[in-house]
Design an enzyme around this catalytic site. Structure first.
Site, short mmCIF file in Angstrom:
data_model
loop_
_atom_site.label_atom_id
_atom_site.label_comp_id
_atom_site.label_asym_id
_atom_site.label_seq_id
_atom_site.Cartn_x
_atom_site.Cartn_y
_atom_site.Cartn_z
N ASP B 77 20.56 -4.41 27.61
CA ASP B 77 19.20 -4.78 27.23
C ASP B 77 17.82 -4.61 27.70
O ASP B 77 16.85 -4.51 26.97
CB ASP B 77 19.33 -6.38 26.83
CG ASP B 77 20.43 -6.77 26.10
OD1 ASP B 77 20.50 -5.99 24.82
OD2 ASP B 77 20.96 -7.85 26.30
N HIS B 171 22.62 -9.40 18.27
CA HIS B 171 21.83 -8.03 18.30
C HIS B 171 22.73 -7.26 16.99
O HIS B 171 23.87 -7.43 16.57
CB HIS B 171 22.33 -7.27 19.53
CG HIS B 171 21.69 -7.87 20.95
ND1 HIS B 171 22.10 -7.81 21.81
CD2 HIS B 171 20.33 -8.12 20.77
CE1 HIS B 171 21.27 -8.44 22.94
NE2 HIS B 171 19.91 -8.74 22.25
N CYS B 272 27.22 -3.43 26.38
CA CYS B 272 25.99 -4.38 26.93
C CYS B 272 25.91 -4.26 28.59
O CYS B 272 24.89 -4.52 29.07
CB CYS B 272 26.29 -5.64 26.63
SG CYS B 272 26.16 -6.10 25.19
#
Lengths: 945, 283
Positions: B77, B171, B272
């Protein structure tokens, strides 16, 4: 009979077209002189052909032409003279009559028109149909050729018709002679010096006749550049508002540019998605030059690395291998702009990368450049400023794949061409009608607001052209005649990418030598030989409207889909001249990919033989109507299940509602991608019905039909092909008044009727009522599918150029009917005369429906027949609605004529109107004129002078 | 040379970050409240890093965990890297903004061109960015807004950047990811399918789709490595049996199932936990 004649003619035309299409080859083959002149010769030929004369001439007078060509080749300058002379001689005889012709032209035309038009139309249609499958492009050409035959005794109209019909009789000779005439005229014209800035920064200067068409200049430039794959390029000029516009090749230059500023720029118009498929290096080189400019100016955004990479290929192409010993071409760098934000770091990177390209030839470097450039997301995307329905600033990007919507730099929506059913604009509103998705039942229309009318039109044109170029096998038949009165008939007139590729594959010449220069100083100026008359079509010249407004962004204004009624509509009862400016244009884009194989397209001209005088007959009715219908509707039936890509223009009835004055065209294209959509499309589009062909009559019903049509489509669309057809047919009508459309949509007819009347300039003899009836009828049709099937066809009422009737045999697949061709032919003829001639198109609707008297309220009488006949001349479009109603045992025939006179200052509207009325009276001596409504609409002088 | 868009899936480096103890208690969550086994999460993560480092041979840059950033393990992120450009994001969750600092340094050390998202109106989580090799899709979610997407578009000018509304899930990549060149792995939920449709409509390119039963299982890590070919890190059959069988049908891929049971509780998916970089892509 007619048909046969037509077919013959067609053949010829086709041949001509073919020759035109492959002019180069032929020419080369035929011609010995190997010089650049060839291009000219070819070009000229094309021009001629396209210009309308050429084809006929070339065919008939091969030797002649060849001679001309050869001459021209030898020395451009000399070319003109000889031709002209020849022409003159020929012309001399004819000239005398010509003028007169013009004067009478309308009458004659109408009469003939009735006959010839029908015939022609049929022929044209047949041509188009036939050609559509095989050679789409040809259709257009045919039309053109038709148009081109300028003047025979009768004038343009006569000529074209004659050629087609008479075919053999005068055919060849006539055409030949005609051409000369034009030439002569042109000869007299003044020469103007044109300055064209080329992609390498040099300027090209040449002389052109003042009345020359854009094409002529363009060919001149291509010749200068030694460019054969010219279809991707075009010329731009700046309008009074500093917007870059594409020069329409089919129109006179003078009419397009403003302020007598003969400055042009040669640019890439269609960015080939895969430049590696181009045949010649020189074409790629020119594309590179364009892209370098695009990149350097920021128009084509790219990252730092990409800037550097592209710059390094540029260096390799222009300087060859990096030479460590030699000083870096810093000077060069200094002069050169590779990026909008070029800096030292980038230049270092460029040098670094340049080193790695050692051994790469200039052509390879260009290829690499293009391979990278083509992947950029904004490659080939033509951006236009707009606002969405909520007034938010967005950008609309037109590209090979469709229409992209950007907000700032983000893509927020995308409409692939296959998803778009119709493209239109009204005023400053731009609309696209979207094909319903899998789960959706109804089509949706998305509207955008552009800064002004010009912007909307420019965007619309770019869309039309891009769609045509990238998605169609052949361009739709343009409505060349041009009167845009109610709607622009603008169509892409050049070769499509598919055609261009074929042509490219046939290029057989040693790779031309050309110099890649970093210096922009090399400029050569060629003196243009006097323009050959071919280029100019008097017709074109007449066109009042400048159609080409392309490109560029404009500020957008806030409103979105506002449907405003036309601001200026005045109904008066005096026959006055009406000038209508096209306010709205609609293009119906339909791509159908059905059968993989292109089926044969059979153009079925509606069986009903053409009625001689449609108008007269109209009064009576049905029979005639049928004929009329025939003209209008051409159905192509193909059996090929495989995807066929037939491009034809048809107006969909559904959409007709929306089509303001625009002509809608439906193109069936096979698109490999997005098959799903296509399939869906197919269903709808495919609908072509053989039956309908004959049956299809044109329902002239203006707006009302459309609405109904839409409704029906949605509901039934998939179900009954016929219905669809009907709808489509209906579609064509476009009313001038937008408001009406909307109204129509919501409500159907009643509202419309009134509007229509106003729109059309009521003509005397026919009673206004007729109109209403027609409308009603249409409405009814919509409601009743069966009726539709029978009576279906829409005629395009006034301007809606094309009605397409498609019927599919269950197994068989798509056909396209192009009405436009017909029109074009008609137009052509007319154009020749240059005098406002009235074209007559006949639309007939036959049904049994309840009719109300004046305004179809509802259930008044039984509608026995309804016809709409539309004829167009350069400046005048006449739409005739004939409605026969049976009420309580009494039959009532109403004829409503709508004449739209499109203005150019040159045209005497009053006179034209007066003539039209006179004719009408003459035609229907037994009827009385009950009402004359004059609707005058003056438009922005800006666009169309 | 490597041209534009060459070598999708080719990576040489990976940036990862350790798991702070605060992860279990303080990390942000969407819905699930099940307790996170910190040790288990760390084991998973170690396995993950080990695969990148040892099995796949990437140069792995391991950033230390920071207790003040419970979510710091989800490095994706904090940055979006494409080619030699790295966009340092401005995460949508305010508590995570500080995570970008160390990431920025790490990426600078790798000689990437750093673009920072300084606009205070912009937010963007790397988890909302799906790069397909030809273009970007940016999910407009609770964490990512239009402005953030615009800045991303500005940072990567070569590519089209399309926005996709993300109405469910954290997301965009909470229910999709790339499974190969032109292959989108997508969950079967309605929102996921809807998003896929949007992406397909917005794109000039055609994508194949691989639909898996579970949205969370649709997040996998694709690489195309020299000598190894197509590599796919995906869910295990223990956690997502139905979806795992779908992945197992990919015969051309080197399939590496990785357990992710603990991080998933915190909406952490496989992508991630790393930022993948192709250093040699630098031209």
């Amino acid at each position: 009979m007619t048909t046969e004649a037509g077919s013959e003619t067609e053949v010829k035309e086709k041949a001509a077209e073919e020759s035109a299409a492959e002019p180069e080859q032929t020419e080369k083959a035929s011609e010995e002189s190997p010089e650049p002149a060839n291009d000219q010769g070819e070009e000229k030929d094309k021009e001629e052909k396209e210009g309308k004369e050429g084809k006929g001439i070339s065919k008939y007078l091969p030797t002649w032409l060849k001679k001309q060509k050869s001459q021209s080749q030898t020395s451009p300058t000399k070319e003109a003279p000889p031709t002209e002379e020849a022409v003159t001689e020929v012309t001399a005889n004819q000239e005398g009559p010509v003028p007169e012709v013009n004067g009478h032209a309308e009458e004659v035309e109408e009469k003939e028109a009735a006959k010839s038009e029908q015939v022609n139309e049929k022929e044209a249609e047949s041509d188009s149909n036939a050609s559509a499958d095989t050679e789409p492009a040809k259709e257009e050409k045919v039309e053109e050729s038709a148009e081109s035959h300028p003047e025979e005794n009768k004038g343009i109209t006569g000529g074209a018709e004659e050629q087609k019909q008479g075919g053999e009789e005068e055919g060849g000779q006539t055409s030949i002679f005609q051409s000369p005439l034009r030439l002569v005229r042109k000869t007299k014209m003044k020469l103007v010096v044109c300055h064209v800035s080329l992609l390498d920064g040099t300027n090209f200067t040449c002389e052109v006749e003042k009345r020359a068409k854009g094409q002529f200049l363009f060919f001149k430039v291509c010749e200068q550049l030694n460019l054969m794959e010219k279809d991707y390029f075009g010329l731009t000029y700046k309008d009074n508002h500093e917007h870059e516009c594409w020069l329409d090749p089919t129109k006179e230059i003078k009419r397009q540019i403003r302020s007598n500023n003969w400055q042009f720029a040669f640019n890439v118009k269609f960015y080939p998605p895969d430049p590696s498929l181009l045949t010649e290096d020189i074409t790629r080189y020119l594309l590179c030059l364009q892209l370098r400019e695009d990149v350097a100016s920021g128009r084509l955004p790219c990252s730092f690395v990409t800037h550097a990479l592209l710059g390094s290929y540029t260096l390799q192409a222009e300087f060859g291998d990096y030479e460590p010993d030699q000083p870096r071409p810093n000077d060069y760098m200094g002069q050169r702009t590779f990026a909008p934000n070029q800096n030292k770091e980038m230049e270092e990177k460029i040098f670094e990368l340049h080193k790695s390209h050692r051994g790469m030839t200039p052509a390879q470097a260009d290829t690499q450049f293009l391979e990278n450039a083509k992947k950029l997301s904004m490659y080939g995307v033509d951006l236009h400023h707009a606002k969405d329905s909520e007034g938010v600033d967005i950008m609309l990007g037109v590209c090979a794949n469709g229409l992209l919507v950007y907000k700032d730099r983000l893509r927020i929506n995308r409409f692939a061409w296959p998803k778009i059913l119709k493209i239109s604009y009204k005023r400053n509103n731009f609309y696209i009608k979207i094909r319903p998705g899998e789960t959706e039942q109804f089509e949706s229309t998305v509207g955008f607001k552009l800064q002004n009318h010009r912007s909307a039109k420019r965007l619309w044109k770019v869309c039309v052209e891009n769609h045509s170029f990238f998605r169609l096998n052949a361009a739709e038949a343009p409505a060349k005649a041009r009167f845009l009165t109610l709607g622009s008939k603008f169509r892409y007139s050049g070769r499509t990418q598919a055609q261009s590729r074929v042509a490219s594959s046939l290029i057989d010449r040693p790779a031309p030598n050309f110099e890649r220069t970093s210096s922009k100083r090399i400029s050569r100026s060629l003196d243009g030989a006097p323009v050959i008359s071919i280029t100019e079509a008097s017709e074109n010249g007449r066109d009042p409207h400048l159609e080409l407004h392309s490109d560029n962004k404009e500020v957008s204004a806030p409103q979105t889909e506002a449907s405003a009624a036309d601001s200026t509509a005045c109904d008066t009862k005096e026959p006055a001249k009406t000038t209508e400016v096209e306010i709205e244009e609609t293009v119906v884009v339909q791509e159908v990919s059905k059968a993989p194989k292109p089926g044969l397209v059979t153009v079925t001209i509606s069986p009903p033989v053409d009625p001689p005088a449609a108008e007269q007959e109209e009064t009576r009715g049905e029979q005639q109507q049928v004929k009329a219908q025939v003209e209008i509707v051409a159905a192509k039936e193909t059996k090929a299940p495989p995807r066929e890509s037939v491009s034809s223009e048809s107006e969909s009835e559904d959409e007709a509602e929306y089509h303001p004055n625009v002509s809608a065209s439906i193109c069936h294209t096979q698109i490999p991608e997005e098959e799903e959509e296509e399939e869906k499309e197919k269903e709808k589009e495919v609908e072509v019905e053989e039956k309908s062909v004959e049956r299809d009559t044109v329902a002239a019903v203006p707006d009302a039909p459309c609405l109904s049509a839409e409704v029906s489509q949605t509901v039934e669309a998939a179900t009954s092909q016929e219905e669809e057809d009907v709808q489509k047919k209906t579609t064509s009508e476009e009313m001038e008044k937008e408001g009406e459309r909307e109204a129509e949509e919501s409500t159907e007819d009643p509202m419309l009727t009134p509007d229509e009347a106003p729109n059309g300039h009521a003509l005397p003899e026919e009673s206004v009522t007729g109109t209403h009836t027609a409308t009603t009828a249409t409405t009814e049709e919509d409601q009743t599918p069966k009726m539709n099937g029978d009576a279906p066809t829409l005629a395009e009422a006034e301007h809606r150029p094309q009605v397409i009737c498609c019927s599919e045999p269950p197994v068989v697949k798509t056909e396209m009917v192009t009405i436009s061709d017909t029109f074009a032919a008609q137009k052509t003829e007319i154009a020749t005369k240059e005098v406002p001639i009235v074209h007559t198109e006949t639309k007939t609707i036959t049904y049994e429906a309840a009719q109300l008297d004046g305004n179809g309220d509802g259930e008044p009488g039984v509608l026995m027949t309804a016809q709409t006949i539309t004829s167009e001349s350069l400046c005048t479009t006449t739409t005739t609605h004939i409605t026969k109603t049976l009420k309580g045992g009494l039959s009532e025939t109403r004829i409503e004529k709508r004449i739209v006179i499109t203005g150019d200052c040159d045209i005497d509207h009053d006179q034209a109107l007066a003539q039209a009325i006179k004719e009408a009276k003459e035609q229907h001596p037994d009827m009385s004129v009950t009402r004359v409504v004059v609707h005058k609409e003056t438009e922005l002088a800006e666009e169309e002078d | 040379m490597a041209g534009l868009m060459a070598g999708f899936g080719l990576y040489t480096h990976a940036v990862v970050r350790g798991i702070p103890a605060s992860l279990a208690k303080e990390a942000l969550r969407m819905g699930s409240q099940s307790e996170v086994d910190l040790a288990g999460a760390r084991r998973e993560h170690e396995a993950y890093v080990e695969v990148l480092k040892t099995r796949l041979g990437l140069e792995v840059v391991e950033l230390p965990a920071d207790e003040s950033f419970p979510d710091c393990v989800f490095v994706e992120d904090a940055a979006v890297v494409c080619g030699d450009t790295a966009l340092i994001t401005r995460p949508g969750a305010e508590s995570r903004r500080g995570e970008t600092e160390i990431m920025k340094k790490a990426l600078m050390d790798l000689n990437l061109n750093i673009v920072e998202m300084t606009d205070e109106k912009a937010t963007l989580d790397g988890g909302d960015v799906l790069f397909t090799g030809r273009e970007f899709f940016v999910g407009l979610s609770k964490r990512t807004n239009q402005r953030g997407a615009e800045i991303l578009a500005d940072a990567f000018k070569d590519y089209a950047v399309s926005t996709v509304p993300v109405e469910h899930g954290l997301h965009l990549k909470s229910f999709c990811s790339m499974g190969g060149p032109g292959l989108i792995v997508i969950g079967s939920s309605e929102p996921a399918q809807k998003a896929l449709k949007t992406m397909q409509q917005m794109s000039d390119h055609r994508y194949d789709k691989l639909t898996v039963a579970d949205d969370l299982a649709a997040n996998c890590v694709y690489m195309n490595l020299p000598n190894k070919g197509h590599v796919l890190l995906h869910c295990t059959s223990e956690e997502w049996p139905e979806s795992a069988t779908v992945f197992e049908k990919l015969k051309d891929h080197m399939l590496i199932p990785l357990s992710n049971g603990e991080k998933v509780k915190l909406d952490g998916a496989l992508t991630c936990c790393s930022v993948l970089i192709n250093k040699k892509a630098n031209i």
